[in-house]
Design an enzyme around this catalytic site. Structure first.
Site, short mmCIF file in Angstrom:
data_model
loop_
_atom_site.label_atom_id
_atom_site.label_comp_id
_atom_site.label_asym_id
_atom_site.label_seq_id
_atom_site.Cartn_x
_atom_site.Cartn_y
_atom_site.Cartn_z
N MET A 289 -3.97 4.03 0.97
CA MET A 289 -4.42 4.40 2.32
C MET A 289 -5.60 5.37 2.27
O MET A 289 -6.38 5.44 3.21
CB MET A 289 -3.25 5.01 3.12
CG MET A 289 -2.25 3.99 3.63
SD MET A 289 -2.97 2.64 4.63
CE MET A 289 -3.60 3.56 6.05
N VAL B 23 0.83 -1.21 0.00
CA VAL B 23 0.00 0.00 0.00
C VAL B 23 0.86 1.26 0.00
O VAL B 23 1.99 1.26 0.49
CB VAL B 23 -0.96 -0.01 1.24
CG1 VAL B 23 -0.18 0.19 2.53
CG2 VAL B 23 -2.08 0.99 1.10
N CYS B 24 0.33 2.34 -0.59
CA CYS B 24 0.92 3.68 -0.49
C CYS B 24 -0.25 4.64 -0.25
O CYS B 24 -1.28 4.23 0.26
CB CYS B 24 1.74 4.03 -1.73
SG CYS B 24 0.77 4.21 -3.24
N ARG B 25 -0.11 5.88 -0.64
CA ARG B 25 -1.19 6.84 -0.40
C ARG B 25 -2.39 6.57 -1.30
O ARG B 25 -3.52 6.51 -0.85
CB ARG B 25 -0.67 8.28 -0.63
CG ARG B 25 -1.69 9.35 -0.31
CD ARG B 25 -1.03 10.73 -0.35
NE ARG B 25 -1.97 11.74 0.10
CZ ARG B 25 -2.73 12.46 -0.73
NH1 ARG B 25 -2.65 12.29 -2.03
NH2 ARG B 25 -3.55 13.37 -0.25
#
Length: 110
Positions: A88, A60-62
């Site tokens: 996220m 996951v990232c932003r």
């Protein structure tokens, strides 16, 4: 990016083990409780720190861009990983649990 394996946030439990490839300031603002922090730039040097799971490991990232690149690279290295659709931001919108954040403030997605 359609060739990158992905998973919807709603298909992950709140306590899922996942790899968060965001930068340290983003991680500090708020992250999933079961996340392992391996910033994208550090990933090649820290690949041995990837958690072992019985299923595909979510990354996951932003918003899904950096984690998509990480997943693409990790698949080439032979890892069973999936990109978390929407990152996220989607995790937060889904009302999933988050930890971190400045003292006395709720965690956020930076």
């Amino acid at each position: 990016m359609s060739d990158i394996p992905s998973i919807a946030v709603t298909d992950l439990p709140d306590d899922a083990v996942l790899v968060d490839v965001r930068e340290p300031d983003e991680w500090a603002a708020g992250h999933a409780p079961g996340a392992v922090h391996l910033p994208l730039g550090d990933l090649p040097a820290r690949i041995d720190e990837l958690p072992e799971t019985q299923t595909s490991l979510p990354v996951v990232c932003r918003s899904g861009g950096r984690s998509g690149r990480a997943v693409q690279w990790l698949v080439q290295q032979g890892f069973d990983v999936v990109n978390v659709d929407g990152g996220m931001q989607a995790w937060n919108r889904a009302g999933k649990s988050m930890v971190g954040g400045p003292e006395g403030q709720d965690p956020t997605v930076a």
